[in-house]
Design an enzyme around this catalytic site. Structure first.
Site, short mmCIF file in Angstrom:
data_model
loop_
_atom_site.label_atom_id
_atom_site.label_comp_id
_atom_site.label_asym_id
_atom_site.label_seq_id
_atom_site.Cartn_x
_atom_site.Cartn_y
_atom_site.Cartn_z
N HIS A 13 -67.56 52.34 -19.78
CA HIS A 13 -66.86 51.67 -18.66
C HIS A 13 -67.25 52.38 -17.37
CE1 HIS A 13 -63.14 49.50 -17.02
NE2 HIS A 13 -63.75 50.07 -15.98
N HIS A 15 -68.42 51.90 -13.02
CA HIS A 15 -68.69 51.14 -11.78
C HIS A 15 -69.83 51.82 -11.03
CE1 HIS A 15 -64.90 48.84 -12.08
NE2 HIS A 15 -64.47 49.93 -12.68
N LYS A 99 -65.86 40.74 -18.67
CA LYS A 99 -64.75 41.53 -18.16
C LYS A 99 -63.67 40.62 -17.62
CE LYS A 99 -62.34 45.03 -16.83
NZ LYS A 99 -62.59 46.28 -16.15
N HIS A 136 -58.88 44.41 -18.28
CA HIS A 136 -58.07 45.26 -17.39
C HIS A 136 -56.64 44.87 -17.70
CE1 HIS A 136 -57.20 47.57 -13.65
NE2 HIS A 136 -56.07 46.93 -13.85
N HIS A 174 -59.51 51.56 -20.28
CA HIS A 174 -58.77 52.65 -19.60
C HIS A 174 -57.28 52.66 -19.93
CE1 HIS A 174 -58.24 49.31 -16.85
NE2 HIS A 174 -59.40 49.47 -16.25
N LEU A 219 -56.33 52.62 -10.84
CA LEU A 219 -55.57 51.60 -11.56
C LEU A 219 -56.18 51.40 -12.94
CD1 LEU A 219 -54.94 49.06 -8.68
CD2 LEU A 219 -53.23 50.46 -9.85
N ASP A 247 -64.59 54.94 -16.38
CA ASP A 247 -64.06 54.16 -15.25
C ASP A 247 -64.36 54.86 -13.93
OD1 ASP A 247 -62.97 51.99 -13.98
OD2 ASP A 247 -60.89 52.62 -14.23
N ALA A 263 -58.18 52.00 -4.87
CA ALA A 263 -57.96 52.61 -6.20
C ALA A 263 -59.30 52.96 -6.82
CB ALA A 263 -57.23 51.62 -7.10
O1 DOR Z 1 -59.05 52.44 -10.11
C1 DOR Z 1 -59.78 51.50 -10.33
N1 DOR Z 1 -60.90 51.29 -9.62
N2 DOR Z 1 -59.44 50.63 -11.29
C2 DOR Z 1 -60.11 49.50 -11.48
O2 DOR Z 1 -59.72 48.76 -12.34
C3 DOR Z 1 -61.25 49.14 -10.63
C4 DOR Z 1 -61.86 50.31 -10.02
C5 DOR Z 1 -62.80 49.97 -8.87
O3 DOR Z 1 -63.63 49.08 -9.04
O4 DOR Z 1 -62.70 50.60 -7.82
ZN ZN Z 2 -62.95 49.98 -14.08
#
Ligand code: DOR
Ligand code: ZN
Length: 344
Positions: A13, A15, A99, A136, A174, A219, A247, A263
């Site tokens: 997971h 980004h 997703k 999520h 997560h 989050l 994450d 977040a």
């Molecule tokens: O804290 C988070 N950041 N939770 C998520 O689900 C998305 C992520 C983000 O893409 O910044």
């Molecule tokens: Zn994520």
């Protein structure tokens, strides 16, 4: 134990963003992980195979030639995702999962799903093709306390979903609560979960220690100590339903340290080292390799990696910040230390 050698792990997971952020962060992950499941919440989101293929190329252009890194691409599920989009994705061999962001739940989720029932045709096609749904797991809406969103999601969305699609593979991403751990343990082998370093190590007090801590805001939000303990125990239990997903979610310092901050915790700089420290701190280093390098690959029907890597018990400083264009990123545990280090 002073060193540990494991199969090079995968991050299930992650980004990576796009553009300058992508070029800044991609090699942090490639240095530690062989493969990563890449989140599709770009703006605009990655909604079809063509977009995923183009994004994969952009990612690979940013990865240093010394790393053998494979991005595993996902699609962003919307109310309008068609059966043919799923079929094309499955046949392409490029798309590894879809997703599901509840609309409004988190970063770039505006085009997420408004009602899971809208996606039932797509889910049916995914079930037929063996494509996992990555959830999520939080309900949205002001009527639900932010700390209860995951538990309410299990009752309102996940339990009915599993009943309607018993053969659909679902990764509860997560996870943050004892309720989520229990749900996953009691479910069939189609249901698995990823676990982040922050949800193993931190509880909600860490959001407010000595003042508001925006770099601990992610989050689903950090939960109570009992929940943290349940998540830590699940990660280190040797149960194959629980595997590594950082994450890691980069946002610039400006976007984090503001009146309405984003977040996301950026852990990719030292993610593996921090997991090692966490497993070591509870005397479970023997469970690390399977969590980091076996169970996720097995769940996704991917071959386990061949390459190995070694970590050394050696305290290192974690930087306060590193540059991102004209701005900066503040990494997880900035200014602190980590007691394990990758052997270069
Ligand atoms: O804290 C988070 N950041 N939770 C998520 O689900 C998305 C992520 C983000 O893409 O910044
Ligand atoms: Zn994520």
């Amino acid at each position: 134990m002073q060193t540990i050698t494991i199969i090079k792990p995968d991050d299930f997971h992650l980004h990576l963003r796009d553009g300058i952020a992508l070029s800044t962060v991609a090699n942090h992950t490639a240095a530690q992980f062989s493969r990563a499941i890449i989140m599709p919440n770009l703006n605009p989101p990655v909604v079809n195979t063509e977009m995923a293929l183009a994004y994969k190329k952009r990612i690979l252009q940013c990865v240093d030639g010394k790393y053998n890194f494979e991005p595993l691409m996902t699609l962003y599920l919307t109310d309008n995702t068609s059966v043919s989009t799923i079929k094309t994705g499955a046949e392409s061999n490029i798309i590894k999962a879809l997703k599901y962001y509840p609309s409004g739940a988190t970063t770039n989720s505006d085009q997420g799903v408004t009602d899971i029932k809208m996606t039932y045709m797509a889910l049916n096609a995914m079930m037929e093709d063996g494509l996992p749904l990555l959830v999520h797991g939080e309900v949205t809406g002001d009527d639900v306390d932010v700390f209860d969103r995951e538990a309410v999601f299990i009752d309102q969305v996940l339990i009915p979903l599993v009943k309607d699609f018993p053969e659909l593979k679902i990764v509860f991403e997560h996870i943050t609560t004892r309720a989520a751990v229990d749900f996953v343990m009691e479910s069939s082998d189609k249901i698995a979960a990823t676990i982040t370093p922050q949800h193993i190590l931190l509880n909600r007090n860490d959001l407010f220690k000595g003042g508001l801590q925006p770099h601990h805001y992610c989050l689903p939000i950090l939960k109570a100590e009992d929940d943290r303990q349940a998540v830590s125990e699940a990660a280190t239990s040797g149960n194959p339903k629980f595997f590594l997903g950082t994450d890691s979610a980069p946002h610039t310092r400006t976007m984090k340290e503001t009146s309405c901050g984003c977040a996301g915790i950026y852990s990719a700089l030292n993610a593996l080292e921090i997991y090692v420290e966490a497993f070591d701190s509870v005397g479970k280093l023997d469970k690390l390799e399977a969590f980091a390098s076996h169970y996720g690959a097995d769940y996704y029907d991917l071959p386990r990696n061949m390459e190995q890597m070694t970590l050394i018990r050696n305290e290192q400083d974690i930087p306060d910040v590193f540059p991102l264009g004209d701005d900066e990123i503040v990494p997880f545990r900035a200014g602190g230390t980590c007691s394990w280090q990758l052997k270069k």
